[in-house]
Scaffold this motif. Structure first.
Motif: not given
Lengths: 120, 133
Positions: B9, B12, B14-15, B17-19, B22, B25, B33, B36-37, B64, B111
């Protein structure tokens, strides 16, 4: 949504990403200027989210309201979290971490616009 | 004298981990979603999206974290991710009919700008680069 504001947000997040990468290349940790830049972009994002949320809750019909609102929350939250993570360890890589957050935010705004147009 | 493992962690990492964060999430939120839908439309694809999202979450936590436990978690999650993107990518290229709706790993992550294909290779390289030796 407002086209002019959306374009401004996309340009601002793009510029922030470039700024972050430049800091990494220059071997500098995120500084005060970077914090101010993040703050300015975040203000734009909050304004955009507030306007969009008001319109959605005052009756603008969208095909996927749920998804739209999630993207709206994401568009506001990612940058502060990324900046927090970037500055927790002050190395040159902090700038690129902020750039990743800025690009993710730009993608979210882009998707927001697509979802909004689908409802128009 | 053997060199101890370095934190994944730091620097580099940290970069990376950031990706991963993202993707954790976006893949998880999207899958939830979808489930659920419109779960009935493509249950397999949506469950696969959820699995992918969870794998990204575990990889983010593993990379991390500090210590051998976190490192093992990261190895397992990133390895699973590589297998997932290769298997799902190949299946979707060969026969799109079985996956009517996109997942993060469809067609090797097309995608998402093929980032899902590149990411596990960088993750495995980083884990190897920082390991004890």
């Amino acid at each position: 949504m407002i086209d002019a504001l959306e374009i401004l947000v996309l340009v601002a997040t793009g510029a922030l990403a470039v700024f972050g990468v430049v800091l990494t290349i220059l071997n500098r940790p995120p500084d005060r200027t970077m914090r101010l830049a993040v703050g300015a972009v975040e203000v734009l994002l909050v304004v955009q989210a507030a306007i969009a949320a008001v319109r959605v809750f005052s009756g603008t019909a969208l095909p996927e309201t749920q998804t739209f609102l999630i993207y709206l929350v994401v568009s506001v939250c990612v940058l502060p979290i990324a900046t927090q993570f970037a500055t927790a360890e002050p190395t040159r890589w902090g700038g690129t971490v902020i750039a990743v957050g800025a690009i993710a935010t730009a993608v979210a705004v882009w998707r927001l616009q697509g979802l909004w147009l689908a409802g128009a | 004298m053997p060199e101890p493992a370095r934190a994944t962690s730091s620097g580099p990492g940290r970069v990376l981990i950031a990706v991963y964060g993202v993707f954790a999430l976006s893949a998880t939120a999207r899958a939830l979603v979808q489930i659920a839908t419109k779960f009935h439309e493509a249950p397999l694809a949506f469950l696969l999206s959820l699995v992918a999202g969870i794998v990204y979450i575990l990889a983010t936590i593993g990379l991390n974290g500090r210590g051998p436990g976190a490192r093992r978690l990261a190895w397992a999650a990133v390895g699973f991710e590589l297998a997932g993107v290769l298997i799902v990518g190949t299946l979707t290229v060969l026969d799109a009919a079985d996956f009517p709706d996109d997942t993060v790993w469809s067609v090797y992550g097309r995608g998402y700008g093929f980032v899902p294909l590149v990411l596990p290779f960088i993750g495995l390289w980083w884990l190897r680069h920082t390991r004890a030796r």
